[in-house]
Design a protein around this motif. Structure first.
Motif, mmCIF file in Angstrom:
data_model
loop_
_atom_site.group_PDB
_atom_site.id
_atom_site.type_symbol
_atom_site.label_atom_id
_atom_site.label_comp_id
_atom_site.label_asym_id
_atom_site.label_seq_id
_atom_site.Cartn_x
_atom_site.Cartn_y
_atom_site.Cartn_z
ATOM 1 N N GLY A 180 25.556 -18.662 23.368
ATOM 2 C CA GLY A 180 24.171 -19.109 23.469
ATOM 3 C C GLY A 180 24.084 -20.586 23.789
ATOM 4 O O GLY A 180 23.259 -21.018 24.599
ATOM 5 N N LYS A 218 9.260 -7.531 22.505
ATOM 6 C CA LYS A 218 9.037 -8.513 23.565
ATOM 7 C C LYS A 218 9.766 -9.832 23.293
ATOM 8 O O LYS A 218 10.024 -10.609 24.200
ATOM 9 C CB LYS A 218 7.549 -8.775 23.767
ATOM 10 C CG LYS A 218 6.859 -9.420 22.577
ATOM 11 C CD LYS A 218 5.376 -9.643 22.838
ATOM 12 C CE LYS A 218 4.643 -10.186 21.656
ATOM 13 N NZ LYS A 218 5.180 -11.393 21.069
ATOM 14 N N ASP A 219 10.103 -10.090 22.030
ATOM 15 C CA ASP A 219 10.796 -11.326 21.657
ATOM 16 C C ASP A 219 12.314 -11.201 21.718
ATOM 17 O O ASP A 219 13.018 -12.193 21.537
ATOM 18 C CB ASP A 219 10.399 -11.744 20.233
ATOM 19 C CG ASP A 219 8.917 -12.036 20.124
ATOM 20 O OD1 ASP A 219 8.338 -12.536 21.094
ATOM 21 O OD2 ASP A 219 8.347 -11.742 19.054
ATOM 22 N N TYR A 220 12.817 -10.004 21.981
ATOM 23 C CA TYR A 220 14.255 -9.765 21.994
ATOM 24 C C TYR A 220 14.907 -10.498 23.158
ATOM 25 O O TYR A 220 14.376 -10.559 24.258
ATOM 26 C CB TYR A 220 14.545 -8.267 22.115
ATOM 27 C CG TYR A 220 16.022 -7.941 22.125
ATOM 28 C CD1 TYR A 220 16.733 -7.777 20.947
ATOM 29 C CD2 TYR A 220 16.708 -7.810 23.326
ATOM 30 C CE1 TYR A 220 18.089 -7.492 20.951
ATOM 31 C CE2 TYR A 220 18.061 -7.517 23.344
ATOM 32 C CZ TYR A 220 18.741 -7.365 22.155
ATOM 33 O OH TYR A 220 20.076 -7.086 22.175
ATOM 34 N N HIS A 221 16.047 -11.093 22.903
ATOM 35 C CA HIS A 221 16.880 -11.683 23.954
ATOM 36 C C HIS A 221 18.318 -11.297 23.624
ATOM 37 O O HIS A 221 18.762 -11.475 22.489
ATOM 38 C CB HIS A 221 16.722 -13.203 24.000
ATOM 39 C CG HIS A 221 17.455 -13.832 25.136
ATOM 40 N ND1 HIS A 221 18.787 -14.166 25.074
ATOM 41 C CD2 HIS A 221 17.036 -14.179 26.373
ATOM 42 C CE1 HIS A 221 19.156 -14.698 26.222
ATOM 43 N NE2 HIS A 221 18.118 -14.724 27.028
ATOM 44 N N TRP A 222 19.032 -10.794 24.589
ATOM 45 C CA TRP A 222 20.369 -10.250 24.341
ATOM 46 C C TRP A 222 21.337 -11.278 23.774
ATOM 47 O O TRP A 222 22.323 -10.914 23.138
ATOM 48 C CB TRP A 222 20.939 -9.651 25.628
ATOM 49 C CG TRP A 222 21.275 -10.671 26.673
ATOM 50 C CD1 TRP A 222 20.427 -11.199 27.593
ATOM 51 C CD2 TRP A 222 22.533 -11.287 26.889
ATOM 52 N NE1 TRP A 222 21.084 -12.110 28.372
ATOM 53 C CE2 TRP A 222 22.391 -12.192 27.961
ATOM 54 C CE3 TRP A 222 23.785 -11.171 26.292
ATOM 55 C CZ2 TRP A 222 23.423 -12.966 28.434
ATOM 56 C CZ3 TRP A 222 24.822 -11.954 26.769
ATOM 57 C CH2 TRP A 222 24.637 -12.829 27.830
ATOM 58 N N HIS A 244 20.127 -14.788 22.453
ATOM 59 C CA HIS A 244 19.553 -15.745 21.511
ATOM 60 C C HIS A 244 18.758 -15.109 20.364
ATOM 61 O O HIS A 244 18.603 -15.722 19.317
ATOM 62 C CB HIS A 244 18.634 -16.722 22.251
ATOM 63 C CG HIS A 244 19.347 -17.502 23.301
ATOM 64 N ND1 HIS A 244 20.262 -18.480 23.007
ATOM 65 C CD2 HIS A 244 19.308 -17.428 24.654
ATOM 66 C CE1 HIS A 244 20.738 -18.991 24.117
ATOM 67 N NE2 HIS A 244 20.185 -18.357 25.135
ATOM 68 N N ARG A 245 18.228 -13.950 20.571
ATOM 69 C CA ARG A 245 17.403 -13.300 19.538
ATOM 70 C C ARG A 245 17.733 -11.813 19.563
ATOM 71 O O ARG A 245 17.031 -11.016 20.166
ATOM 72 C CB ARG A 245 15.931 -13.561 19.821
ATOM 73 C CG ARG A 245 15.024 -13.244 18.679
ATOM 74 C CD ARG A 245 13.645 -13.856 18.908
ATOM 75 N NE ARG A 245 12.672 -13.349 17.991
ATOM 76 C CZ ARG A 245 12.433 -13.859 16.797
ATOM 77 N NH1 ARG A 245 13.098 -14.896 16.379
ATOM 78 N NH2 ARG A 245 11.514 -13.333 16.016
ATOM 79 N N ASN A 246 18.812 -11.461 18.882
ATOM 80 C CA ASN A 246 19.341 -10.098 18.969
ATOM 81 C C ASN A 246 19.540 -9.506 17.571
ATOM 82 O O ASN A 246 19.015 -10.029 16.588
ATOM 83 C CB ASN A 246 20.648 -10.100 19.764
ATOM 84 C CG ASN A 246 21.648 -11.085 19.188
ATOM 85 O OD1 ASN A 246 21.689 -11.325 17.985
ATOM 86 N ND2 ASN A 246 22.445 -11.673 20.049
ATOM 87 N N HIS A 291 25.030 -21.006 27.392
ATOM 88 C CA HIS A 291 23.932 -20.517 28.212
ATOM 89 C C HIS A 291 22.825 -21.563 28.323
ATOM 90 O O HIS A 291 22.325 -21.839 29.413
ATOM 91 C CB HIS A 291 23.381 -19.211 27.610
ATOM 92 C CG HIS A 291 22.223 -18.648 28.351
ATOM 93 N ND1 HIS A 291 20.930 -18.788 27.907
ATOM 94 C CD2 HIS A 291 22.160 -17.947 29.504
ATOM 95 C CE1 HIS A 291 20.116 -18.200 28.754
ATOM 96 N NE2 HIS A 291 20.841 -17.676 29.732
#
Length: 92
Positions: free
Chosen positions: A41, A4-8, A10-12, A44
């Motif tokens: 990032g 659920k914390d994954y971001h393509w 910022h948090r990959n 963005h």
């Protein structure tokens, strides 16, 4: 790291690999590996801030115009008249 914390951007997987290396005590990833992702990032986030500012300005203008219309201090344009349920002006 939870899915659920994954971001393509910022948090990959690069962030995960860097964090893992740091926790293992072998140092972070070489900067050239994730330079593009970090740059993208930053762009963005910058675009997000600009869009939010434009949205806030538009909402502020909408509020001012709504108040002006309510107090008879402004005349609505054709589009606003239609949104307010008014009639279209007669065309020649």
């Amino acid at each position: 790291w939870q899915a659920k914390d994954y971001h393509w951007l910022h948090r990959n997987c690069l962030g995960f690999a860097n964090e893992l290396c740091l926790r293992l005590g072998v140092g972070g990833l070489p900067p050239w590996i994730d330079r593009f992702a970090r740059g993208a990032g930053a762009v963005h986030l910058g675009v997000h801030v600009v869009l939010q500012s434009v949205h806030n300005a538009a909402e502020g203008a909408r509020g001012l115009m709504t108040q002006a219309l309510a107090h008879g201090q402004a005349t609505p344009c054709v589009t606003c008249k239609l949104r307010l349920g008014g009639e279209l002006p007669a065309l020649l």
